[in-house]
Design a protein around this motif. Structure first.
Motif, PDB file in Angstrom:
ATOM      1  N   VAL A   6       0.846  -1.191   0.000  1.00 28.79           N
ATOM      2  CA  VAL A   6       0.000   0.000   0.000  1.00 28.79           C
ATOM      3  C   VAL A   6       0.884   1.245   0.000  1.00 28.79           C
ATOM      4  O   VAL A   6       1.805   1.372   0.808  1.00 28.79           O
ATOM      5  N   GLU A   7       0.603   2.163  -0.923  1.00 28.55           N
ATOM      6  CA  GLU A   7       1.251   3.466  -0.970  1.00 28.55           C
ATOM      7  C   GLU A   7       0.186   4.534  -0.753  1.00 28.55           C
ATOM      8  O   GLU A   7      -0.886   4.474  -1.361  1.00 28.55           O
ATOM      9  N   THR A   8       0.484   5.502   0.092  1.00 32.22           N
ATOM     10  CA  THR A   8      -0.441   6.604   0.321  1.00 32.22           C
ATOM     11  C   THR A   8       0.250   7.916  -0.007  1.00 32.22           C
ATOM     12  O   THR A   8       1.353   8.186   0.482  1.00 32.22           O
ATOM     13  N   ASP A   9      -0.381   8.702  -0.852  1.00 33.20           N
ATOM     14  CA  ASP A   9       0.124  10.012  -1.236  1.00 33.20           C
ATOM     15  C   ASP A   9      -1.013  11.003  -1.056  1.00 33.20           C
ATOM     16  O   ASP A   9      -1.858  11.181  -1.934  1.00 33.20           O
ATOM     17  N   THR A  13      -4.613   6.612  -2.375  1.00 40.89           N
ATOM     18  CA  THR A  13      -4.004   5.355  -1.947  1.00 40.89           C
ATOM     19  C   THR A  13      -3.849   4.451  -3.163  1.00 40.89           C
ATOM     20  O   THR A  13      -4.793   4.280  -3.932  1.00 40.89           O
ATOM     21  N   PHE A  41      -8.261   1.482   3.983  1.00 37.08           N
ATOM     22  CA  PHE A  41      -8.558   2.646   3.151  1.00 37.08           C
ATOM     23  C   PHE A  41      -9.942   3.198   3.473  1.00 37.08           C
ATOM     24  O   PHE A  41     -10.117   4.414   3.650  1.00 37.08           O
ATOM     25  N   ASP A  44     -10.173   5.266   6.872  1.00 32.74           N
ATOM     26  CA  ASP A  44      -9.375   6.479   7.060  1.00 32.74           C
ATOM     27  C   ASP A  44     -10.001   7.632   6.281  1.00 32.74           C
ATOM     28  O   ASP A  44      -9.941   7.662   5.048  1.00 32.74           O
ATOM     29  N   ARG A  47      -8.077   9.477   3.410  1.00 30.37           N
ATOM     30  CA  ARG A  47      -7.793   8.786   2.147  1.00 30.37           C
ATOM     31  C   ARG A  47      -9.094   8.724   1.350  1.00 30.37           C
ATOM     32  O   ARG A  47     -10.034   8.039   1.718  1.00 30.37           O
ATOM     33  N   ALA A  50      -8.912   5.292  -4.031  1.00 31.62           N
ATOM     34  CA  ALA A  50      -7.889   4.248  -4.122  1.00 31.62           C
ATOM     35  C   ALA A  50      -7.723   3.795  -5.559  1.00 31.62           C
ATOM     36  O   ALA A  50      -8.677   3.783  -6.346  1.00 31.62           O
ATOM     37  N   ARG A 191      -3.948   7.352 -11.296  1.00 32.19           N
ATOM     38  CA  ARG A 191      -3.662   8.270 -10.190  1.00 32.19           C
ATOM     39  C   ARG A 191      -4.083   9.695 -10.518  1.00 32.19           C
ATOM     40  O   ARG A 191      -4.579  10.423  -9.646  1.00 32.19           O
TER      41      ARG A 191
END
Length: 272
Positions: A6-9, A13, A41, A44, A47, A50, A191
């Protein structure tokens, strides 16, 4: 080693299927990891959107058939149709937007994972299909439920009964893919699309998304009342401020307000 990363920016996500040596085919442990990642996800509030993607140039080849005979790795199979689904999250009802970034193959249970998403960004050489038709493995991760809702009964039955491959251009034409992008650009495009969606007043986004899904299961007049009941309070909470910004000059002539245009970074219309 975890098979899901998992990457969160910020609000975005990205959930990676990371088992490229098996073309990201899912076994029981990986299904649990994927379900947990989506549950985190969902829980939160920071976020918002996704992206689901596969490592190594392919999305997902479905459930790992080498695991079916292994008691420790075989899929979760409830004779009553309950549980979470063999692929992990496929019986979840997500409350926030999910975008599938499809590269390589999204077939069998991998197609069913892609159908869980609200939008599908497909690379030009990617392939979709009910390939489990060849091995006597039924669609039990939502394929027979979601596919007709997305592309209609006749087209869904064509894909379900024949198990034939579907290339990107056909997928776009029938509404199975929402955007087709160059090979290797799927995650980037997904994204950007996620950033555009996340940049909008988000209570409104969630209310309209929820109303769209709920309306599929309701009679017309009941669906219209439910839409109004959910949406009217948001006019006060988000719409009044938005209308004032428009009146002051933001977003005129059909353009996005500046901050939303910057977040979107020109994702562009669907490519044919």
């Amino acid at each position: 080693m975890a098979d899901v990363r998992v990457e969160t920016d910020g609000a975005i996500t990205t959930i990676w299927l990371e088992r490229p040596e098996r073309r990201n085919a899912v076994d029981r442990a990986m299904a649990g990891e994927l379900r947990a990642a989506l549950a985190e996800f969902e829980a939160d509030p920071a976020r918002r959107v996704a992206v689901l993607a596969g490592a190594g140039g392919t999305f997902c080849a479905g459930f790992d058939l080498t695991a079916v005979g292994d008691p420790d790795r075989r899929p979760e199979l409830d004779p009553g149709g309950g549980g979470s689904g063999p692929m992990g999250p496929t019986r979840m009802r997500l409350g926030k937007p999910l975008i599938a970034a499809i590269a390589g193959h999204a077939v069998a249970g991998g197609l069913e994972l892609a159908l869980l998403a609200d939008l599908r960004v497909m690379e030009r050489d990617a392939v979709l299909g009910v390939f489990c038709r060849r091995w006597g493995v039924p669609l039990i991760d939502g394929g027979t439920v979601r596919l007709p809702r997305i592309i209609g009964l006749s087209r869904a039955l064509d894909l379900i009964l024949t198990g034939r491959p579907v290339a990107a251009d056909e997928a776009l034409a029938i509404g199975l893919a929402d955007r087709v992008v160059d090979t290797g650009r799927g995650v980037e495009a997904a994204r950007r699309l996620a950033a555009q969606i996340a940049s909008f007043p988000f209570e409104c986004v969630l209310a309209d998304r929820a109303s769209t899904y709920a309306g599929l299961d309701l009679p017309l007049l009941e669906a219209l009342r439910a839409e109004g009941a959910a949406g009217v309070p948001i006019v006060a909470r988000e719409g009044v401020a938005g209308a004032a910004r428009f009146a002051a000059g933001a977003g005129r002539h059909g353009g996005l307000p500046a901050e939303q245009a910057a977040a979107a970074a020109e994702p562009g219309p669907p490519a044919g």
